[in-house]
Design a protein around this motif. Structure first.
Motif, mmCIF file in Angstrom:
data_model
loop_
_atom_site.group_PDB
_atom_site.id
_atom_site.type_symbol
_atom_site.label_atom_id
_atom_site.label_comp_id
_atom_site.label_asym_id
_atom_site.label_seq_id
_atom_site.Cartn_x
_atom_site.Cartn_y
_atom_site.Cartn_z
ATOM 1 N N UNK A 80 28.585 17.075 50.153
ATOM 2 C CA UNK A 80 27.847 17.554 51.487
ATOM 3 C C UNK A 80 29.138 18.429 52.380
ATOM 4 N N UNK A 81 29.532 18.394 52.350
ATOM 5 C CA UNK A 81 30.583 18.687 53.170
ATOM 6 C C UNK A 81 31.995 19.837 52.746
ATOM 7 N N UNK A 82 31.870 19.916 51.538
ATOM 8 C CA UNK A 82 32.672 21.251 50.791
ATOM 9 C C UNK A 82 32.576 22.035 49.803
ATOM 10 N N UNK A 83 30.722 22.163 49.785
ATOM 11 C CA UNK A 83 30.547 22.913 49.181
ATOM 12 C C UNK A 83 30.110 23.922 50.310
ATOM 13 N N UNK A 84 30.529 25.097 49.038
ATOM 14 C CA UNK A 84 29.738 26.527 49.624
ATOM 15 C C UNK A 84 29.471 27.473 48.266
ATOM 16 N N UNK A 85 28.821 29.044 49.474
ATOM 17 C CA UNK A 85 28.409 30.029 48.539
ATOM 18 C C UNK A 85 29.393 31.005 48.457
ATOM 19 N N UNK A 86 29.815 30.927 47.443
ATOM 20 C CA UNK A 86 30.663 31.717 46.306
ATOM 21 C C UNK A 86 30.045 33.565 45.963
ATOM 22 N N UNK A 87 30.643 34.192 45.926
ATOM 23 C CA UNK A 87 30.213 35.356 45.555
ATOM 24 C C UNK A 87 31.114 36.356 44.175
ATOM 25 N N UNK A 88 30.537 36.494 43.254
ATOM 26 C CA UNK A 88 31.710 37.467 41.856
ATOM 27 C C UNK A 88 31.305 38.879 42.440
ATOM 28 N N UNK A 89 31.567 39.074 40.984
ATOM 29 C CA UNK A 89 32.792 40.795 42.066
ATOM 30 C C UNK A 89 31.382 41.720 41.623
ATOM 31 N N UNK A 90 30.403 41.144 40.244
ATOM 32 C CA UNK A 90 29.040 41.821 41.312
ATOM 33 C C UNK A 90 28.035 41.767 41.917
ATOM 34 N N UNK A 91 28.915 40.880 42.756
ATOM 35 C CA UNK A 91 27.601 40.751 43.512
ATOM 36 C C UNK A 91 26.681 39.344 43.902
ATOM 37 N N UNK A 92 26.526 39.451 42.781
ATOM 38 C CA UNK A 92 25.610 37.460 42.249
ATOM 39 C C UNK A 92 26.833 36.421 43.043
ATOM 40 N N UNK A 93 25.763 35.465 43.728
ATOM 41 C CA UNK A 93 26.109 34.122 43.977
ATOM 42 C C UNK A 93 26.393 32.603 43.845
ATOM 43 N N UNK A 94 26.855 31.777 43.747
ATOM 44 C CA UNK A 94 26.566 30.228 43.454
ATOM 45 C C UNK A 94 27.719 29.542 43.804
ATOM 46 N N UNK A 95 26.815 28.315 43.818
ATOM 47 C CA UNK A 95 27.198 27.404 45.079
ATOM 48 C C UNK A 95 28.576 26.596 43.561
ATOM 49 N N UNK A 96 29.006 26.065 44.708
ATOM 50 C CA UNK A 96 30.328 25.320 44.352
ATOM 51 C C UNK A 96 30.906 24.543 44.752
ATOM 52 N N UNK A 97 31.298 23.482 44.349
ATOM 53 C CA UNK A 97 32.135 22.583 45.231
ATOM 54 C C UNK A 97 34.301 22.397 45.658
ATOM 55 N N UNK A 98 34.614 22.979 46.134
ATOM 56 C CA UNK A 98 35.893 23.049 46.028
ATOM 57 C C UNK A 98 36.617 21.872 47.214
ATOM 58 N N UNK A 99 37.675 21.704 45.749
ATOM 59 C CA UNK A 99 38.118 20.716 45.574
ATOM 60 C C UNK A 99 39.708 21.172 45.977
ATOM 61 N N UNK A 100 40.753 20.869 46.862
ATOM 62 C CA UNK A 100 41.960 21.078 46.813
ATOM 63 C C UNK A 100 43.183 20.226 46.658
ATOM 64 N N UNK A 101 44.479 20.895 46.292
ATOM 65 C CA UNK A 101 45.665 19.572 46.560
ATOM 66 C C UNK A 101 46.852 20.786 47.119
ATOM 67 N N UNK A 102 47.283 20.109 48.394
ATOM 68 C CA UNK A 102 48.506 21.447 48.689
ATOM 69 C C UNK A 102 49.981 20.709 48.206
ATOM 70 N N UNK A 103 50.506 21.966 47.918
ATOM 71 C CA UNK A 103 52.493 22.097 47.223
ATOM 72 C C UNK A 103 52.616 22.036 48.268
ATOM 73 N N UNK A 104 53.491 20.204 48.395
ATOM 74 C CA UNK A 104 54.821 20.615 49.326
ATOM 75 C C UNK A 104 56.429 20.731 49.300
ATOM 76 N N UNK A 105 56.913 21.512 50.477
ATOM 77 C CA UNK A 105 58.126 20.850 49.792
ATOM 78 C C UNK A 105 58.990 20.057 50.321
#
Length: 501
Positions: A80-105
């Motif tokens: 519920x807190x990490x869903x976003x609306x994304x857009x494709x090259x052709x302009x169509x959209x979709x809902x996606x759940x984003x999960x991230x992992x940082x790369x550290x030095x």
């Protein structure tokens, strides 16, 4: 044996991972994307790599939301807190759940961010449809005029609509998920919502127990109960297969009142039929008596004329006239009685004090002849037909004067009051009184306890008229059989008349 190459393994996993994987640097520029990401967004690598990550968000609002969540370190495992609306090259959209992992030095500074985007459009659409269905159900429940609620296995309230809350009366404000059916009943009872379950009474406790039994073990039959403001409620409890209890509450006041009115009409019709039978028999007797006399004296006159004798002719003629007068009085009394409708349709505010004053003026000569004394107390006002009420009072006062005691001066007391919207009018005298055995009979048509009309004249219809007038006002009249100093009549009338529809 060849050495294990971690880079090759990582690259193989990266390229074959089914969900889009994107690597962005600290400047939020896309530095790498796997094949799934390129397919999902519809870009060739050369048009996707080295572009700002803003490229993949459907609009500025979605991108700003992502930046705020990133700054606030929002838990990205929660959809519920990490869903976003994304857009494709052709302009169509979709809902996606984003999960991230940082790369550290080595110093712990963030060099880049690996983002995995899972397409959740189908799930989002399903959730949306479910929410839409839920909203429609809630709207339907709120639009229902009937009270509706569901209780779980532990008899705790799960869901209810506004109509159910209103029907619960004093308990309505306390309704919330988790409150039990018994608690609701007791709160409503304490607030005076159930006239048949007064707090602190054994009958009230039994009434509540009966309601709970029906709730816990419903037999499929709806029941009707009376509740506040003289209203009626149809109660139906249904036990579901999952152990929950579905309840429906319908206000059936109009239907119940119509049913009660029909029952009253049935009883009134039955009473009228009985009264008509009695009336017919009485009238038949009282009309036939003077007719027999007329026939008898007519024959005697005829015989005297045939015999040429006139010695008793005048006497027989006088008896004939008296019988005709008697019959006329009976007929006039019948007309008076018949003209009083069972229920009046025209009424006004009537001051009983004025009614008594007018009556004493009308009976002034009788009052003077009897040397009667009157004690009139404070009298209330009442809704009714003033002419009919005057005739009622006139009959009662006239009887009090007529049936006075020979050994004492007549004293007639008239007083009244109001209690619970019922007006009481009392007329009492110190006359000869009435045997309590005849307390009912005296109100029947042509019922006379004193047969000698030379002492106490009349047709025996006065009290029957008074009774009919009282009943036409939804009231009653009775003889106080405990009063021994003479006769006391008590008239009860509603302060406000129930208007006829």
């Amino acid at each position: 044996m060849a050495a294990f190459n971690e880079d090759l393994v990582f690259k193989a996993l990266y390229e074959t991972f089914p969900d889009p994987v994107i690597i962005i640097d600290a400047e939020r520029v896309i530095r790498s994307a796997n094949n799934a990401a390129l397919r999902q967004f519809g870009y060739p690598a050369e048009e996707f790599i080295d572009r700002s990550v803003r490229l993949i968000y459907a609009n500025d609002a979605e991108y700003e939301k992502r930046l705020r969540n990133r700054a606030a370190r929002v838990d990205e495992t929660a959809a519920r807190t990490s869903n976003y609306l994304y857009v494709r090259c052709d302009g169509s959209t979709f809902s996606g759940h984003l999960r991230t992992t940082p790369l550290l030095d080595d110093q712990g500074a963030e060099l880049a961010l690996i983002g995995i985007i899972r397409d959740v459009s189908d799930l989002t659409e399903a959730v949306g449809e479910r929410q839409k269905a839920s909203d429609m159900l809630n709207a339907a429940l709120e639009a229902m005029p009937e009270g509706f609620a569901i209780f779980d296995r532990q008899e705790r309230l799960v869901v209810y609509n506004r109509a159910y809350q209103a029907i619960c009366g004093p308990a309505g404000a306390a309704l919330k998920p988790g409150i039990t059916a018994e608690e609701i009943l007791l709160l409503a009872r304490q607030g005076g919502h159930y006239p048949d379950a007064l707090p602190g009474t054994r009958e009230g406790d039994e009434w509540i127990a009966s309601r709970l039994r029906d709730f816990r073990h419903p037999d499929g039959r709806p029941r009707i109960y009376r509740y506040a403001d003289d209203r009626w409620l149809r109660v139906e409890n249904i036990k579901a297969k999952d152990g929950n209890t579905v309840v429906a509450r319908v206000d059936v006041t109009d239907l119940k009142r119509a049913e009660l009115a029909l029952e009253r009409q049935r009883q009134e019709l039955e009473h009228k039929n009985e009264a008509l039978d009695q009336f017919t028999a009485t009238v038949s007797h009282d009309l036939k008596a003077p007719l027999r006399h007329i026939s008898m004296f007519s024959e005697m006159i005829e015989d005297d004329l045939a015999a040429g004798s006139q010695a008793e002719l005048a006497e027989n003629a006088r008896h004939l006239r008296d019988s005709v007068k008697r019959m006329n009085r009976v007929i006039d009394s019948l007309l008076d009685y018949a003209q009083i409708a069972h229920r009046i349709t025209h009424w006004t505010e009537v001051r009983l004090t004025d009614i008594v004053a007018e009556t004493l003026t009308i009976l002034a000569s009788d009052v003077q002849d009897a040397q009667a004394t009157f004690e009139v107390g404070d009298l209330p006002e009442v809704e009714g037909d003033p002419e009919l009420l005057r005739r009622l009072v006139q009959n009662l006062i006239g009887n009090a004067i007529k049936y006075r005691h020979a050994d004492r001066q007549p004293v007639i007391r008239i007083h009244g009051g109001v209690a619970d919207q019922i007006v009481e009018l009392v007329v009492e005298d110190n006359g000869i009184g009435i045997d309590p055995r005849f307390s009912t009979r005296i109100f029947e048509v042509f019922q006379r306890l004193h047969k000698d009309e030379t002492v106490y004249g009349g047709t025996g219809i006065g009290l029957a008229l008074a009774k009919r007038i009282a009943e036409s006002h939804d009231g009653s009249i009775r003889l106080d059989t405990t009063f021994r100093e003479g006769a006391r009549f008590i008239v009860l009338l509603p302060r406000r008349l129930r208007k006829a529809n």
